[in-house]
Design a protein around this motif. Structure first.
Motif, short mmCIF file in Angstrom:
data_model
loop_
_atom_site.label_atom_id
_atom_site.label_comp_id
_atom_site.label_asym_id
_atom_site.label_seq_id
_atom_site.Cartn_x
_atom_site.Cartn_y
_atom_site.Cartn_z
N LEU A 21 10.39 -1.37 9.58
CA LEU A 21 9.95 0.02 9.67
C LEU A 21 8.48 0.15 9.28
O LEU A 21 7.68 0.77 9.98
CB LEU A 21 10.79 0.91 8.76
N MET A 79 -0.35 -0.56 3.34
CA MET A 79 0.22 -1.16 2.13
C MET A 79 -0.12 -0.30 0.92
O MET A 79 0.73 0.02 0.10
CB MET A 79 -0.33 -2.57 1.91
N LEU A 116 -7.16 8.26 -2.06
CA LEU A 116 -7.78 8.02 -0.77
C LEU A 116 -9.16 8.66 -0.72
O LEU A 116 -10.14 8.03 -0.30
CB LEU A 116 -6.89 8.63 0.32
N THR A 125 4.04 10.43 -4.97
CA THR A 125 4.09 11.63 -4.14
C THR A 125 2.89 11.59 -3.19
O THR A 125 1.87 11.03 -3.52
CB THR A 125 4.04 12.89 -5.01
N PRO A 126 3.01 12.19 -2.03
CA PRO A 126 1.88 12.13 -1.08
C PRO A 126 0.59 12.66 -1.66
O PRO A 126 -0.49 12.20 -1.29
CB PRO A 126 2.35 13.03 0.07
N GLN A 127 0.66 13.63 -2.57
CA GLN A 127 -0.59 14.23 -3.06
C GLN A 127 -1.42 13.23 -3.85
O GLN A 127 -2.63 13.23 -3.76
CB GLN A 127 -0.28 15.44 -3.93
N TYR A 128 -0.77 12.42 -4.68
CA TYR A 128 -1.54 11.44 -5.44
C TYR A 128 -2.25 10.49 -4.50
O TYR A 128 -3.39 10.12 -4.70
CB TYR A 128 -0.63 10.65 -6.37
N ASP A 140 1.83 2.96 1.03
CA ASP A 140 3.23 2.75 0.69
C ASP A 140 3.41 2.62 -0.82
O ASP A 140 4.30 3.20 -1.41
CB ASP A 140 3.74 1.49 1.39
N LEU A 141 2.52 1.85 -1.45
CA LEU A 141 2.61 1.63 -2.87
C LEU A 141 2.35 2.90 -3.65
O LEU A 141 3.11 3.28 -4.52
CB LEU A 141 1.59 0.57 -3.30
N ILE A 178 -3.44 -2.72 7.94
CA ILE A 178 -2.58 -3.42 6.98
C ILE A 178 -2.89 -2.96 5.57
O ILE A 178 -2.00 -2.53 4.82
CB ILE A 178 -2.76 -4.95 7.09
N VAL A 179 -4.18 -3.04 5.21
CA VAL A 179 -4.56 -2.67 3.85
C VAL A 179 -4.22 -1.20 3.58
O VAL A 179 -3.65 -0.84 2.55
CB VAL A 179 -6.07 -2.91 3.64
N ASN A 210 -3.41 11.07 -1.54
CA ASN A 210 -4.58 11.70 -0.95
C ASN A 210 -5.75 11.73 -1.91
O ASN A 210 -6.90 11.62 -1.49
CB ASN A 210 -4.24 13.14 -0.52
N ARG A 212 11.41 -5.38 6.60
CA ARG A 212 10.28 -4.46 6.50
C ARG A 212 9.84 -3.95 7.86
O ARG A 212 8.73 -3.48 8.02
CB ARG A 212 9.10 -5.16 5.82
N GLU A 260 4.98 0.82 11.63
CA GLU A 260 3.96 1.85 11.40
C GLU A 260 2.58 1.23 11.32
O GLU A 260 1.61 1.80 11.83
CB GLU A 260 4.26 2.58 10.10
#
Lengths: 392, 324, 287
Positions: free
Chosen positions: B37, B280, B297, B289-292, B283-284, B276-277, B294, B35, B41
């Protein structure tokens, strides 16, 4: 005392160990596709996704006795993300070949990974010449801007267009197009009144179009990435450029099949040169377009769709020849592939790893036989065009 | 020794969990090679967050443009490797130095004005740098990003290591820098300078009325934070061999603020836990997709702010009645 | 050159319409609301939807866009924003950033990432090409409409009771409350009108500025520039600031495209460093 935070941190670290590595089947060949499915270039991703699905639906997904699996990831058009996803797919998912790359910067960022890991990389969308120089493992299945720009430059010079303003997006492909057009057009006796470059992200065409109008050329040569053509057309009409007698010419990206019909009458008469039109009159293309539209609620395939479709065929042909082997053997096999594609003849040039294909000059017309919609109707063909910037 | 002084001295002692954290960091490199990589990050993001903590948590400056330093350090390191010499250590030093200089120069801009003004100025600086990097494409590659960065091997007392595809060398390198910066930052915040910063954050008027030079301290901490953020940017660029405009992007500044909010500001380790949080979760969730990612978030931010940061961090307050 | 000036004024008026709500609410509630752009975007998408799905004519969609976003603004203010007033600025910033992210991704998911096309009616298309200047009909329409709205707002502020209540609340909300002015109601109405104006601006601006899910993020900094340079205590301040910004941006992109947005940001920073309270602000009670 932040015990809660510490506990959370420890738990997170523990969780990460559990996420280590999933079991992997040994006899599936994985193709890692990275494209923008969201963000300003999502239309490219949509075409690629649809094309790949169509290809495997038509041709099945086994080769040499092994199953082929496509892993598709979204990079939202951000080069850092593309690179990271490609790296993860190579290291964790152990993909045999990488594909996709919706924009030039995305391909540039990933090239070192292909080289370092000896993974063949099929660029099925991005179109800057220099991409194939970045790694010996890159094979293209799309096109290059110089390859398709030559056609329109020659046509313009032969058709009473003497003074041109070039307007391109300020990145790899745009600069390629600008340079090639300038070289060929001026060599044929034309003059370039001004060279304008628009930012790639969030372009506001208004001030640039004003400058075009002030320069009063015979025509304006345009390159913008696929997906942006619509807003460009609107502003072109709004500025009254069409009424001022300035012809719009360009590469096929500005009259992208996907958006063309929605542009309306302002697009009529635009002449462009490109390697694919959905109106290409071959039986294979008609079948391709019909099945593509059927499977995707009437969405018309454009050159991005064809690039991905042919990209998959390229990979499968290569795998057939190497009996499922990847790495250097697959690369060598792919360099010698040629076949008939919906766009016309398709052949890889083993010396440059670029596509040798026919380029067509087309005009936007309403075609009564095809639902009276707008199409790029081909009226001239230039056979077997190679990328002019690579040595013969 | 007075009670106040004794209290301050007590704060500087090493806690058991700090030792445990450092041990865990070092262990992670050994135990989780697959892990590397992702961990790399996380560590870089943690370093970036720690630098923001100095500015936000300890000096109370709300900055929406901290990515300016991340990007500047990243491009500096990448350009240094491409044009001068590919040694990572020298490149890192160069990047830290020039970014600290940038911090020094821009710190003048944030001295005056309200929170809104500072917000605008920091946002403006980050935007200007983004535009500059975009327009100076003869140097930075513009929208195409800076390519052709080939990092040399990392020369350590344990041998020469080339940056590998799996990211282990990069992670080890990052860990080292993270630990050094953490120790440095720790020393600073527990020094008289650090304590005076907190006084400044809590009540600027009072701090200046007892004779503390407010402006000088702000300039100093801003410069230090810029240098550390520059280090984070350099690590990013060197580890990936690539620098792009995305380093200056607004979402970088927003993400790092959220990391600090999750982990907690003002005690220096919040950056690590938050990173970390955050990573993680990202990543999950962004496996879709990146949009979901955001969207969730954003939702998380809204809820967190409505509930109140402090309440979320100490579960005990959930049981206590509001306003008690 | 005159054409450019005209275009710049049109752009500036549009920015004013979009940002005036933000200016007033920031002055009033001392709340840094970065999500203001989301209301503008909502107005734009409402117009597009009404026109393409329900066939509503363009002019009719404008008041509807205003009304719907104003209602949404009132709702949000009452439920989401009000608890945030007392919180520190950092929390407010993060809260509004969270709202923006949610709005952007939700719209992307529902409507797709591509630019939306606003089909303006035929009588607004085209331009008058006069001797020295080319006047786009649509841009003229924008200038007239926004100018009228600006005058109305100013009149509202100075000649109505609500206006003086609002001004009192901006100056010092505690004293205003003590005098019997229902400050909460003033907040809500002001926020609603401000959001409605933003929605109207988004509907009008879709044609000129482009409408896609990233609209709030793209233009956030422009709105903030208008507010911080123009100050939050008057209507004329943001108006002048917006005009300045619009003209500077358009001229800059034409004459020095290499520098582009860079100029705008630099000028803003210089102004803010010299006069942190904005170029046109009155010196009122310190906020």
């Amino acid at each position: 005392m932040r015990y809660a935070s510490i506990l959370r941190g420890a738990a997170a670290l523990l969780a990460s160990t559990l996420l280590c590595g999933a079991a992997q089947a040994q006899d599936t060949i994985k193709i890692g596709v990275v494209i923008p499915m969201t963000g300003p270039f999502a239309s490219t991703g949509r075409q690629v996704d649809a094309a790949i699905k169509l290809y495997f639906a038509q041709n099945g997904n086994t080769v040499a006795g092994k199953k082929v699996e496509v892993i598709l990831k979204d990079d939202a058009g951000v080069a850092d993300t593309t690179r990271r996803l490609a790296q993860e797919m190579v290291v964790n998912d152990k993909v045999t070949v990488l594909a996709g790359f919706g924009l030039t910067p995305l391909a540039f960022a990933t090239a070192p990974i292909a080289t370092q890991s000896k993974t063949p990389m099929v660029v099925s969308e991005a179109a800057t010449s220099a991409i194939t120089d970045k790694s010996p493992y890159i094979v293209r299945s799309s096109f290059t801007l110089p390859q398709v720009t030559m056609g329109i430059a020659d046509w313009a010079a032969k058709n009473k267009i003497k003074k041109v303003v070039t307007l391109v997006s300020d990145y790899g492909p745009g600069i390629d197009a600008e340079k090639t057009f300038k070289e060929r057009f001026t060599a044929a006796g034309g003059t370039i009144a001004a060279e304008l470059r628009v930012p790639v992200a969030n372009p506001d065409f208004a001030p640039f179009l004003q400058r075009v109008r002030d320069a009063q050329p015979d025509a304006v040569f345009v390159f913008v990435p696929s997906g942006i053509g619509g807003s460009f057309m609107k502003q072109f009409a709004e500025r009254g450029l069409d009424k001022a007698g300035i012809k719009l010419i360009g590469t096929g990206d500005v009259v992208d099949d996907d958006l063309l019909n929605d542009m309306g009458d302002v697009a009529l008469g635009v002449v462009s040169s490109h390697h694919y039109s959905a109106a290409h009159p071959s039986a294979m293309n008609k079948k391709f377009v019909a099945e593509f539209e059927k499977a995707n609620k009437g969405m018309r395939p454009n050159f991005h769709g064809v690039g991905a479709y042919d990209g998959m065929h390229l990979i499968m042909e290569g795998l057939k020849a190497t009996k499922g082997e990847g790495g250097d053997a697959l690369l060598a096999a792919m360099k010698n592939v040629s076949f008939e594609s919906p766009r016309g003849p398709f052949q890889i040039d083993p010396a440059t790893r670029e596509v040798i294909q026919d380029v067509y000059i087309r005009k936007v017309e309403r075609v009564p036989a095809m639902g009276n919609k707008l199409y790029n109707v081909e009226f001239e063909t230039i056979k077997a065009v190679k990328d002019p910037t690579k040595g013969q | 020794m007075s009670a106040a002084l004794a209290g301050l001295k007590r704060d500087t002692r090493w806690r058991w969990w700090e030792f445990a954290l450092f041990a865990a960091l070092l262990l992670s490199w050994v135990v989780l090679p697959g892990r590397a990589l992702l961990l790399n990050e996380i560590a870089i993001l943690a370093l970036f967050a720690i630098s923001l903590d100095l500015v936000l948590g300890y000096a109370g400056i709300v900055s929406l443009g901290h990515a300016a330093f991340l990007g500047f350090g990243g491009y500096a390191a990448a350009l240094f490797a491409k044009l001068v010499m590919p040694d990572p250590w020298v490149g890192l030093g160069f990047a830290v130095a020039v970014t600290a200089l940038l911090g020094l120069l821009t710190s003048v801009l944030i001295l005056r004005g309200s929170d809104l003004t500072r917000l605008m100025v920091t946002l403006g600086v980050a935007s200007i740098l983004h535009e500059l990097a975009n327009k100076m494409d003869w140097l930075t590659g513009g929208a195409d990003g800076l390519q052709g960065v080939a990092m040399g091997p990392l020369i350590t007392p344990f041998g020469r290591f080339d940056f590998d595809l799996g990211g282990r060398v990069a992670y080890g390198y990052t860990l080292f820098v993270l630990i050094v910066c953490l120790l440095l930052a720790r020393k600073v915040v527990h020094s008289p300078f650090g304590i005076s910063l907190q006084a400044l954050r809590d009540n600027r008027l009072r701090a200046s009325s007892i004779g503390l030079s407010v402006n000088l301290r702000l300039v100093a901490v801003y410069t230090l934070a810029a240098g550390i953020a520059g280090a984070a940017g350099a690590l990013l660029a060197q580890g990936s061999g690539f620098a792009s405009l995305d380093l200056f992007d607004f979402h970088r500044s927003a993400d790092v603020m959220l990391v600090l909010v999750i982990g907690g500001t003002g005690y220096l380790y919040g950056g690590i836990f938050g990173a970390i949080v955050f990573k993680m979760l990202e990543d999950l969730i962004s496996a879709w997709t990146p949009q979901y990612w955001n969207f969730w978030l954003g939702l998380f931010l809204v809820l967190l702010m409505l509930i109140g940061r402090e309440r979320l961090l100490s579960p005990r307050s959930w049981l206590r009645r509001r306003g008690a | 050159m005159l054409t450019l000036l005209f275009d710049g004024i049109a752009y500036g008026m549009l920015l004013f319409l979009l940002a005036v709500g933000l200016a007033v609410t920031m002055g009033l509630m001392n709340f840094i609301n970065l999500a203001h752009g989301a209301f503008a975007m909502a107005g734009g998408y409402i117009t597009v939807l009404l026109m393409s799905r329900a066939g509503v004519p363009f002019l009719a969609t404008l008041p509807i866009a205003f009304a719907i976003t104003a209602l949404a603004g009132a709702l949000f203010e009452r439920t989401l924003y009000r608890p945030m007033y007392a919180k520190p600025h950092l929390d407010q910033v993060l809260f509004s950033i969270g709202l923006v992210f949610m709005a952007v991704t939700a719209v992307d998911y529902l409507a797709g990432s591509q630019q939306q096309n606003v089909q303006i009616p035929a009588w607004l298309q085209g331009r008058f090409d006069l001797q020295w200047i080319g006047i786009g009909k649509y841009r003229l329409f924008i200038i007239v409409l926004c100018g009228a709205l600006a005058l109305t707002l100013q009149a509202l502020l100075t000649h109505t009771r609500f206006g003086s209540q609002l001004r009192a609340a901006v100056d010092d909300s505690r004293v205003a409350n003590g005098l019997g002015i229902n400050v909460n109601r003033v907040f809500m109405l002001t926020f609603a009108v401000g959001s409605g104006l933003a929605g109207l601006g988004g509907a009008l601006g879709g044609e000129v500025l482009g409408l896609d899910p990233t609209f709030p993020l793209k233009f956030m900094i422009y709105f903030l520039i208008v507010v911080s340079v123009g100050g939050t205590t008057t209507i004329t301040g943001p108006l002048l600031a917006a005009l300045l910004l619009g003209i500077a941006d358009v001229m800059g992109k034409y004459y020095v495209p290499k520098l582009g947005a860079f100029i705008v940001y630099t000028v803003m920073i210089i102004i803010l460093v010299i006069r942190p309270q904005g170029l046109f602000a009155r010196t009122g009670s310190g906020k």
